[in-house]
Design an enzyme around this catalytic site. Structure first.
Site, mmCIF file in Angstrom:
data_model
loop_
_atom_site.group_PDB
_atom_site.id
_atom_site.type_symbol
_atom_site.label_atom_id
_atom_site.label_comp_id
_atom_site.label_asym_id
_atom_site.label_seq_id
_atom_site.Cartn_x
_atom_site.Cartn_y
_atom_site.Cartn_z
ATOM 1 N N GLY A 299 -36.921 72.556 -72.433
ATOM 2 C CA GLY A 299 -38.338 72.507 -72.101
ATOM 3 C C GLY A 299 -38.883 73.795 -71.523
ATOM 4 O O GLY A 299 -40.108 73.978 -71.456
ATOM 5 N N ARG A 300 -37.992 74.704 -71.126
ATOM 6 C CA ARG A 300 -38.455 75.994 -70.575
ATOM 7 C C ARG A 300 -37.415 77.082 -70.810
ATOM 8 O O ARG A 300 -37.310 78.043 -70.049
ATOM 9 C CB ARG A 300 -38.739 75.854 -69.080
ATOM 10 C CG ARG A 300 -37.568 75.296 -68.278
ATOM 11 C CD ARG A 300 -37.872 75.283 -66.814
ATOM 12 N NE ARG A 300 -36.819 74.603 -66.054
ATOM 13 C CZ ARG A 300 -36.785 74.547 -64.743
ATOM 14 N NH1 ARG A 300 -37.725 75.149 -64.038
ATOM 15 N NH2 ARG A 300 -35.821 73.913 -64.122
ATOM 16 N N ASP B 190 -27.133 65.332 -70.245
ATOM 17 C CA ASP B 190 -27.766 66.520 -70.811
ATOM 18 C C ASP B 190 -27.396 67.784 -70.035
ATOM 19 O O ASP B 190 -27.741 68.889 -70.460
ATOM 20 C CB ASP B 190 -29.288 66.372 -70.859
ATOM 21 C CG ASP B 190 -29.897 66.047 -69.508
ATOM 22 O OD1 ASP B 190 -29.642 64.944 -68.995
ATOM 23 O OD2 ASP B 190 -30.619 66.892 -68.950
#
Length: 576
Positions: free
Chosen positions: A166-167, A334
């Site tokens: 996500g980043r 994750d």
């Protein structure tokens, strides 16, 4: 930035012959003028791959390049080119370019060991604008396409669906002079299709912690991703650090991280949950071929063998964490590497006073990831990996895989015992060793003695002083232990066990123990001190590259003393 030039096969063959004759001969080749020669020898395993092991490094990007081709040639990329948050299917990666900061960026930290030892870059490269642009996401190396990885995961025990980078942006793969393949990833470099509700940024405090800890873990001998650089900007990033409604402005930062691979358990979970089984096989075969050379790619049991290796290495990794008192803080699937390396440093912490209930993460309200539960969480995560693999296993393989998973606990306790035997200087094996270890840890828990320094000071004190229970003031952690009513009983058992070390001496025992018991760890107060300095534009904090050796600067800074009283109130959370 420059594209890698192709090398004709004849030249490759000639260079290989030169390597076999001795790497020093390469100095006569004009094209090697920009490299510095240090080590004129070759390594047979690298010669077999056509690599010449010699110390060479450059600050010239015209002879240095990245490529994403080794990934994209096999693993499919998202067919939708737009960088918009969405559900993604039928791919492993999405293409997304980093978003540069608006304000001026400043390079505030680099790892010389990563630059020169892994990336073949001379430390002087940090002075160049090309390097600053690379590590801040300002430019992409020609020939490489920035990728963001699609994965899912179980977070705090529950399936969270699609997560992904996500980043973070994987800006390319680099193969160094040893033939080692390293994936370079920027963290905090902007939004991606997997950003969900996030802004794609990372703040200074969490980035400083990640930079310091990934390097500290490496020097402690723990398998880990590495940190190459840290840049900071004056861009405003808003964070509610403790999720209490107090949103504050912080500075944005980017860390350049490197690892052999960023694939994690969640990489396979998302494919299993989505029913993308052909793609799951493709990813499994890629990971096995690139990173598990002991697994035969032509064997029908290769996925089973792969699972067996991951189970064994995960047990080893968590036992290593425990041996240095490290709590990851967010052991979601994750965040668990398929290569069993430590990745994704967030609300981690090194345990100070021994406490099996130590929780570094204030966001972990149920203490799921307390240090004493990490081995159990490892079992949970491996079970989720097995569930993800089941669709590609036949009935017999599923039964065998379950048996392999059942062996995890034995692997873990065997490795845990080996490590703690070494921490106590014990040679050979005795059936009473587990009791001796457990006895000491119970005394530590009752007295709240410092875990790191208790073992270190046992490494430094002589057996004569220990036998007489004469503990000098400098051994403050042992003095805490000595307050326990059963400490003398433990010492008696311990000295008897040391007496059974065949051919050993006390000086040899102490030398052996100081080599495995660090004197310095990255304590929370040390990381916090570095963060506070960084907020004032003081980036003078250095990574402790020799945690097992007494160092004057570290002693002066108080790194081996009792933690300051204010450190007890420090808190970290998932906010970063």
């Amino acid at each position: 930035m420059f594209r890698r030039r192709g090398v004709p096969w004849l030249l490759t063959w000639v260079l290989l012959l030169i390597c076999q004759a001795g790497c020093s001969l390469l100095d006569s080749i004009g094209a090697a003028g920009s490299f510095s020669h240090v080590c004129p020898f070759s390594n047979k395993s690298n010669l077999d791959q056509g690599y010449c092991e010699r110390k060479r490094k450059t600050n010239n990007f015209s002879v240095w390049s990245l490529s994403s081709e080794s990934l994209t040639a096999t693993l499919p990329v998202d067919a939708i080119p737009e960088n918009s948050v969405r559900k993604v299917r039928d791919c492993i990666f999405s293409v997304a370019y980093p978003t540069p900061f608006i304000s001026r960026v400043v390079l505030v930290a680099v790892s010389k060991d990563v630059l020169e030892g892994i990336l073949d870059l001379d430390i002087s490269v940090k002075e160049t604008d090309d390097f600053l642009q690379l590590v801040s996401g300002g430019k992409v190396v020609l020939g490489s396409v920035p990728l963001t990885h699609r994965y899912g995961g179980h977070q705090f025990g529950s399936w969270a669906g699609q997560l992904g980078d996500g980043r973070a942006h994987l800006i390319g793969v680099y193969t160094n002079r040893y033939g080692e393949r390293w994936e370079l990833q920027l963290k905090g470099s902007g939004k991606t299709p997997y950003s969900r509700n996030g802004d794609g940024r990372a703040v200074l405090r969490s980035s400083v912690r990640e930079f310091l800890c990934s390097e500290a873990m490496h020097y402690l001998g723990i398998p880990t991703s590495r940190a190459a650089s840290l840049v900071v900007s004056n861009d405003d990033v808003w964070r509610d650090q403790f999720y209490n409604g107090s949103v504050k402005k912080e500075r944005g930062a980017i860390v350049l991280r490197v690892a052999k691979s960023w694939f994690r358990i969640g990489s396979l979970e998302i494919l299993a949950h989505s029913g993308e089984l052909d793609l799951q096989r493709t990813l499994l075969d890629f990971v096995i071929e690139k990173h598990f050379p002991s697994v035969n790619m032509n064997d029908s049991n290769r996925y089973l063998d792969f699972f067996s290796r991951v189970v064994l290495e995960t047990a080893n990794l968590i036992a290593l964490w425990m041996s240095v008192g490290f709590a990851h803080g967010v052991c979601n699937t994750d965040n668990f590497s398929l290569l069993s390396i430590t990745i994704d440093y967030g609300p981690f912490g090194f345990m100070e006073s021994y406490d099996p209930n130590f929780v570094p993460n204030t966001s972990d309200e149920e203490s799921r990831y307390k240090i004493g539960n990490q081995a159990n969480v490892g079992m949970f995560n491996l079970n989720k990996l097995l569930q993800a693999l089941k669709p590609v296993l036949d009935r017999r393989q599923k039964q065998l895989a379950f048996q392999i998973l059942e062996g995890y606990a034995e692997h873990y306790y065997t490795r845990f015992t080996e490590l703690f035997r070494a921490k106590l200087g014990l040679l050979g094996e005795s059936e009473d060793d587990n009791y001796l270890i457990a006895f000491l840890l119970k005394v530590m828990e009752d007295t709240k003695a410092d875990f790191t320094m208790a073992f270190r000071q046992l490494s430094e004190i002589t057996q004569d002083l220990l036998k007489e229970l004469r503990i000098p003031q400098e051994f403050w952690a042992l003095q805490d232990l000595a307050k326990h009513k059963f400490f003398s009983d433990w010492v008696t058992i311990y000295l008897l066990r040391l007496g059974r070390n065949m051919g050993d001496s006390d000086s040899t025992r102490r030398k052996r123990m100081t080599a495995v018991n660090p004197r310095y760890i990255l304590r929370n107060w040390m990381a916090e001190s570095a963060i506070q300095k960084a907020k004032m534009n003081d980036f003078s904090e250095e990574v402790l590259q020799h945690p097992f050796q007494r160092q004057a600067a570290a002693e002066k800074a108080g790194y081996s003393l009792r933690p300051p009283s204010w450190a007890k109130d420090l808190k970290v959370s998932c906010s970063s």
